[in-house]
Design a protein around this motif. Structure first.
Motif, PDB file in Angstrom:
ATOM      1  N   ALA A  58       0.826  -1.208   0.000  1.00 34.03           N
ATOM      2  CA  ALA A  58       0.000   0.000   0.000  1.00 34.03           C
ATOM      3  C   ALA A  58       0.857   1.253   0.000  1.00 34.03           C
ATOM      4  N   GLU A  59       1.918   1.257   0.794  1.00 32.97           N
ATOM      5  CA  GLU A  59       2.796   2.433   0.854  1.00 32.97           C
ATOM      6  C   GLU A  59       3.439   2.727  -0.494  1.00 32.97           C
ATOM      7  N   LYS A  60       3.646   1.675  -1.303  1.00 34.66           N
ATOM      8  CA  LYS A  60       4.218   1.861  -2.642  1.00 34.66           C
ATOM      9  C   LYS A  60       3.140   2.150  -3.688  1.00 34.66           C
ATOM     10  N   GLY A  61       1.903   2.377  -3.228  1.00 33.03           N
ATOM     11  CA  GLY A  61       0.822   2.741  -4.139  1.00 33.03           C
ATOM     12  C   GLY A  61       0.106   1.572  -4.774  1.00 33.03           C
ATOM     13  N   GLY A  62       0.263   0.366  -4.231  1.00 37.27           N
ATOM     14  CA  GLY A  62      -0.264  -0.833  -4.861  1.00 37.27           C
ATOM     15  C   GLY A  62      -1.682  -1.193  -4.485  1.00 37.27           C
ATOM     16  N   PHE A  63      -2.038  -2.444  -4.784  1.00 40.36           N
ATOM     17  CA  PHE A  63      -3.416  -2.935  -4.665  1.00 40.36           C
ATOM     18  C   PHE A  63      -3.403  -4.313  -4.005  1.00 40.36           C
ATOM     19  N   VAL A  64      -4.367  -4.551  -3.114  1.00 44.80           N
ATOM     20  CA  VAL A  64      -4.524  -5.841  -2.438  1.00 44.80           C
ATOM     21  C   VAL A  64      -5.960  -6.321  -2.621  1.00 44.80           C
ATOM     22  N   GLY A  65      -6.127  -7.513  -3.212  1.00 40.46           N
ATOM     23  CA  GLY A  65      -7.451  -8.109  -3.385  1.00 40.46           C
ATOM     24  C   GLY A  65      -7.671  -9.233  -2.397  1.00 40.46           C
ATOM     25  N   ILE A  66      -8.802  -9.228  -1.734  1.00 40.76           N
ATOM     26  CA  ILE A  66      -9.140 -10.278  -0.769  1.00 40.76           C
ATOM     27  C   ILE A  66      -9.933 -11.374  -1.475  1.00 40.76           C
ATOM     28  N   TYR A  67      -9.507 -12.624  -1.261  1.00 40.72           N
ATOM     29  CA  TYR A  67     -10.199 -13.734  -1.920  1.00 40.72           C
ATOM     30  C   TYR A  67     -11.320 -14.308  -1.060  1.00 40.72           C
ATOM     31  N   PHE A  68     -12.079 -15.230  -1.667  1.00 44.18           N
ATOM     32  CA  PHE A  68     -13.197 -15.897  -0.996  1.00 44.18           C
ATOM     33  C   PHE A  68     -12.808 -17.352  -0.711  1.00 44.18           C
ATOM     34  N   MET A  69     -11.584 -17.589  -0.340  1.00 42.11           N
ATOM     35  CA  MET A  69     -11.006 -18.931  -0.281  1.00 42.11           C
ATOM     36  C   MET A  69     -10.970 -19.494   1.134  1.00 42.11           C
ATOM     37  N   PRO A  70     -10.747 -20.818   1.282  1.00 40.09           N
ATOM     38  CA  PRO A  70     -10.751 -21.435   2.614  1.00 40.09           C
ATOM     39  C   PRO A  70      -9.645 -20.931   3.529  1.00 40.09           C
TER      40      PRO A  70
END
Length: 393
Positions: A262-274
């Motif tokens: 995030a500090e580098k301006g990026g993106f994090v996607g949360i999955y629907f996984m076990p």
């Protein structure tokens, strides 16, 4: 999760439970339209890692496909397209090319790109290939589904950096550096040494930056993720993951990794996984919990969704479980499995699946007090911003 070179979702598309009923098509589409009526129909929805498939369609060639490490892309069936449209999906990062198994990684990947190109040409009224951030917004305007070409393993690059140029020219917009095991680029999440990037991996990272290809650190080991995030000249992504502070499994990311991205301006996607629950029984509440933790760590401008699944509902869950057990056994035999997956863990939340999943998630977040602006960011506009920063407008 992946079977042979295909993503988990493609495997389940090939081997899913039998019985596609026309009544189910009408039911699932109507349900999604009803969900869209809740007020989220205008939202841009981007699945940072997912797929378009019908897990209820039997494919007789699955065994030979796994053995050869190749697959043939057919046109999407009516139900898959109807469900994708009804869900409100604007664009999705689909796994192409080689991930594991037999076959030459480069040849398999180039062939798969050609197959996807043919599919999109044949169904151009519904699908569009995404090359820029503007293509995502145009897909929304034109009521089409944007297809983002992505790799879940850097193995197709082999020893030749020029292949990064080739894949970029062919329209690949996201390349994940590793899958679960180690490769020539770095260590995956299940590699016990937890080393960082190799020297070749640093060269690959630089070449990806030069080509404005999105660097994906999903499935990477912790040190590989941290080093790549520090060295990359462009913002990077973790397209599908969970929060290790909540569920201590290798496929999830530590707060240190999430914060740095995030500090580098990026993106994090949360999955629907076990992997969102230690018992592997994921529910919608777990997904919301991980999204909220990621927002607290990263800020609301850097979090989205990467479900790692399709939108079409499974008709026969017990038959699906049988095929899933076969895949988990295959993954264990070939060394590509991950801690936290097993024959009794489902790769989705039982109460958040099918064409209503995105709108239902938005409703749950709204009930938790999140603003509409934040929810729209999570659903898709954060990914569009990230894509604009990496690919250009």
């Amino acid at each position: 999760m992946v079977a042979a070179d295909a993503s988990r979702r493609e495997f389940l598309m090939m081997t899913g439970a039998a019985g596609v009923a026309s009544a189910m098509l009408g039911h699932s589409s109507a349900s999604a339209q009803q969900a869209g009526g809740e007020g989220w129909g205008d939202a841009v929805i981007v699945n940072a890692l997912g797929g378009l498939s019908n897990p209820n369609v039997i494919r007789n060639d699955v065994d030979s496909a796994i053995q050869r490490g190749v697959r043939r892309r057919r046109q999407l069936d009516e139900r898959t397209l109807a469900d994708a449209h009804a869900s409100g999906l604007t664009a999705v990062n689909c796994t192409l090319g080689y991930v594991a198994g037999e076959g030459d990684p480069f040849e398999v990947s180039v062939s798969d790109i050609a197959n996807y190109d043919q599919m999109i040409r044949a169904q151009s009224g519904d699908l569009v290939k995404v090359l820029t951030a503007a293509d995502i917004l145009n897909a929304k305007r034109d009521r089409k589904i944007g297809i983002i070409y992505g790799f879940q393993n850097g193995a197709p690059i082999g020893d030749d950096l020029a292949r990064v140029d080739v894949f970029a020219d062919l329209g690949v917009r996201i390349i994940q550096l590793t899958y679960n095991p180690a490769n020539k680029i770095g260590d995956g999440s299940m590699a016990p040494q937890n080393r960082g990037l190799t020297e070749f991996g640093r060269q690959v990272l630089e070449r990806l930056n030069q080509n404005r290809v999105m660097v994906d650190l999903s499935h990477s080991g912790q040190n590989t993720c941290l080093e790549a995030a520090r060295l990359s000249r462009q913002p990077i992504s973790i397209s599908h993951t969970g929060c290790r502070a909540l569920t201590d499994l290798p496929r999830n990311k530590t707060d240190e990794e999430l914060r740095l991205v995030a500090e580098k301006g990026g993106f994090v996607g949360i999955y629907f996984m076990p992997f969102l629950d230690m018992d592997g029984s994921v529910m919608a509440a777990d997904i919301v919990r991980h999204i909220e933790h990621a927002v607290n760590v990263c800020g609301e401008d850097h979090v989205g969704i990467g479900t790692d699944g399709p939108v079409t509902h499974i008709d026969d869950l017990e038959a699906y479980r049988e095929r899933l057990a076969e895949e988990v056994a295959f993954r264990r035999r070939t060394g590509i499995g991950a801690a936290g997956e097993g024959p009794n863990t489902l790769p989705f939340a039982l109460d958040l699946r099918g064409p209503t999943q995105f709108h239902r998630l938005a409703q749950l977040l709204q009930e938790r007090g999140h603003s509409r602006t934040r929810i729209e960011k999570i659903l898709g506009t954060n990914f569009v911003r990230h894509a604009r920063n990496v690919w250009g407008a």
